[in-house]
Design an enzyme around this catalytic site. Structure first.
Site, mmCIF file in Angstrom:
data_model
loop_
_atom_site.group_PDB
_atom_site.id
_atom_site.type_symbol
_atom_site.label_atom_id
_atom_site.label_comp_id
_atom_site.label_asym_id
_atom_site.label_seq_id
_atom_site.Cartn_x
_atom_site.Cartn_y
_atom_site.Cartn_z
ATOM 1 N N GLY A 46 0.886 -1.158 0.000
ATOM 2 C CA GLY A 46 0.000 0.000 0.000
ATOM 3 C C GLY A 46 0.918 1.199 0.000
ATOM 4 N N SER A 48 3.095 3.307 2.250
ATOM 5 C CA SER A 48 3.603 3.204 3.616
ATOM 6 C C SER A 48 3.379 4.496 4.408
ATOM 7 C CB SER A 48 5.082 2.824 3.607
ATOM 8 O OG SER A 48 5.822 3.772 2.869
ATOM 9 N N CYS A 77 6.180 -5.272 0.104
ATOM 10 C CA CYS A 77 6.286 -3.976 -0.573
ATOM 11 C C CYS A 77 6.165 -2.803 0.416
ATOM 12 C CB CYS A 77 5.281 -3.898 -1.714
ATOM 13 S SG CYS A 77 5.716 -2.614 -2.893
ATOM 14 N N ILE A 132 5.636 -3.349 -7.834
ATOM 15 C CA ILE A 132 4.811 -2.168 -8.128
ATOM 16 C C ILE A 132 5.314 -0.999 -7.288
ATOM 17 C CG2 ILE A 132 2.479 -1.221 -8.135
ATOM 18 C CD1 ILE A 132 1.489 -4.193 -8.180
ATOM 19 N N ARG A 133 5.946 -0.068 -7.930
ATOM 20 C CA ARG A 133 6.584 1.068 -7.216
ATOM 21 C C ARG A 133 7.301 0.534 -5.969
ATOM 22 N NH1 ARG A 133 4.891 5.902 -5.933
ATOM 23 N NH2 ARG A 133 3.042 5.273 -4.835
ATOM 24 N N HIS A 169 5.074 -8.565 -4.644
ATOM 25 C CA HIS A 169 3.695 -8.879 -4.221
ATOM 26 C C HIS A 169 3.289 -10.321 -4.539
ATOM 27 C CE1 HIS A 169 2.226 -4.775 -3.312
ATOM 28 N NE2 HIS A 169 3.117 -4.401 -4.217
ATOM 29 N N GLU A 171 1.013 -11.976 -3.244
ATOM 30 C CA GLU A 171 -0.453 -12.098 -3.138
ATOM 31 C C GLU A 171 -1.147 -11.737 -4.449
ATOM 32 O OE1 GLU A 171 1.405 -9.809 -1.975
ATOM 33 O OE2 GLU A 171 0.481 -7.851 -2.276
HETATM 34 N N1 GLN Z 1 5.618 2.935 -3.088
HETATM 35 C C1 GLN Z 1 4.972 2.472 -1.889
HETATM 36 C C2 GLN Z 1 5.669 2.986 -0.641
HETATM 37 O O1 GLN Z 1 6.805 3.387 -0.696
HETATM 38 C C3 GLN Z 1 4.879 0.979 -1.871
HETATM 39 C C4 GLN Z 1 4.065 0.486 -3.038
HETATM 40 C C5 GLN Z 1 3.420 -0.851 -2.868
HETATM 41 O O2 GLN Z 1 3.216 -1.354 -1.748
HETATM 42 N N2 GLN Z 1 3.048 -1.433 -3.956
HETATM 43 O O3 GLN Z 1 5.086 3.000 0.392
#
Ligand code: GLN
Length: 193
Positions: A46, A48, A77, A132-133, A169, A171
């Site tokens: 998510g 953070s 993540c 993802i990012r 991820h 999941e």
């Molecule tokens: N970019 C988010 C962060 O730094 C993490 C992204 C994710 O959980 N997919 O909090």
């Protein structure tokens, strides 16, 4: 066995479904009292910063730190970021895993990528990593074990005893091997008490 999923923000439902598929009922955690009696906790991906703000509002930071001292926690993540000691940003984190993390380390243009990973302790061929990012683990403390690096050498999975973190991820795939792996950490810890 009772495993919680921190359900403040992010993809907690996907983790609950993955746990369900391997026969583990998930408990959604939004308030400190829900941590009572849990054998393990997953902190999903998510943002953070948002998770940190909500955890502060719901007075979860100290109870989560206390919980992580003795009970298995797996962060994916954004969850990995939230567990780290040093994220180079002024944001609320748990600081329970001795590592330096760089958020969004894979650049803005290419926000997402996928790569097949070799993960220490995971048998049966490569694990498809969805990033993802994603954050990168830049540095780990002396007791932290590196479980996986991507091809360019960057660290994306670590473990320190009962604390486990992945930058990708699992999941979001159908591969349940990492959920099994975490449940095994939970089972080992329960046996040792
Ligand atoms: N970019 C988010 C962060 O730094 C993490 C992204 C994710 O959980 N997919 O909090």
């Amino acid at each position: 066995m009772k495993v919680g999923v921190l359900a403040l923000q992010g993809d907690f439902q996907e983790h609950e479904q993955a746990l369900g598929k391997i026969g583990v009922a998930a408990v959604e955690v939004r308030l400190p009292e829900r941590l009572e009696g849990l054998d393990g906790l997953i902190i999903p991906g998510g943002e953070s910063t948002t998770v940190g703000k909500l955890a502060t509002t719901f007075k979860l930071i100290d109870p989560l730190k206390e919980f992580a001292k003795t009970t298995p926690v797996w962060g994916t993540c954004g969850g990995l970021v939230f567990m780290a000691k040093d994220v180079g940003f002024d944001q609320p984190v748990l600081g329970v895993l001795d590592m330096v993390v760089e958020r969004n380390a894979f650049g803005r243009q290419v926000d997402s990528f996928e790569e097949d990973l070799d993960i220490k302790g995971i048998e049966g061929g490569p694990f498809h990593g969805v990033f993802i990012r994603a954050p990168e683990v830049k540095q780990v403390g002396p007791t932290v074990e590196i479980l996986c690096r991507i091809q360019d050498g960057r660290i994306v999975a670590v473990r320190n005893g009962h604390l486990f973190a992945t930058a990708f991820h699992p999941e979001l795939t159908d591969d349940l091997r990492l959920h099994h792996y975490f449940i095994e950490i939970v089972a080992e810890k329960s046996r040792s008490i």
